[in-house]
Design a protein around this motif. Structure first.
Motif: not given
Length: 185
Positions: A47-55, A14-20, A80-83, A165-168
């Motif tokens: 940038a925040i979008t990329q971080e959500e997908f990384a999370k 559920k958390t993964i789905e929420a991040c996506i 932020h830098s880790c993500k 790239e974020n769509r990918t």
């Protein structure tokens, strides 16, 4: 560092789905800012979008028992830098080619590196993530061979990745987590 009690598979899914979902929503909102000034608003949203997908990807690694659930992983998911570094790793795993010949060239370059090597910028990103970020949090400052990280890895995470790239990344993390029952297209 001591591992935490791992959340249930249902909670992780559920958390993964929420991040996506968050990443997808932010990505769609970034389209509305394409022609708005200042463009920095769109940059930060991307940038925040990329971080959500990384999370979501980090959580998927926990879900799949690839990495342990720990205080360090929680901290990395908040940093932020880790993500951004995880985003670089995701980009590396996503095959970027349009023609079969390009795919073969990529594979040939990878095979030349050997079984236990990554391209320099990816190796540097892994080193930064493990030794410069997580290693310092563990209070074990370790410098790999006294070598500074590759400049591409130091700067690439700051680069405006853009919505394509974020769509990918969205498609990558959605497909990778598809077995969780998330129904994203």
């Amino acid at each position: 560092m001591r591992e935490l009690n791992r959340p249930s598979s249902t909670t992780l899914a559920k958390t993964i789905e929420a991040c996506i979902d968050n990443g997808d929503r932010l990505l769609n909102e970034s389209y509305n800012l394409e022609f708005v000034s200042p463009s920095s608003s769109r940059y930060y949203l991307i940038a925040i979008t990329q971080e959500e997908f990384a999370k979501a990807f980090m959580l998927y690694l926990v879900y799949s028992d690839v990495i342990p659930f720990s205080k360090l992983i929680l901290r990395a998911m908040s940093d932020h830098s880790c993500k951004q570094l995880v985003g670089m790793l995701m980009d590396y795993m996503i095959m970027h080619w349009d023609k079969l010949e390009e795919h073969q060239e990529i594979l040939d370059r990878e095979l030349e590196l050997g079984d236990d090597h990554f391209p320099l910028e990816i190796a540097s990103a892994l080193d930064i993530l493990r030794y410069e970020k997580i290693g310092r949090w563990e209070k074990h400052v370790v410098y790999v061979g006294g070598v500074e990280p590759h400049p591409v890895a130091q700067k690439k995470w700051r680069k405006d990745s853009g919505t394509n790239e974020n769509r990918t990344r969205y498609m990558f993390v959605s497909m990778a987590t598809g077995a969780l029952g998330a129904h994203h297209t």
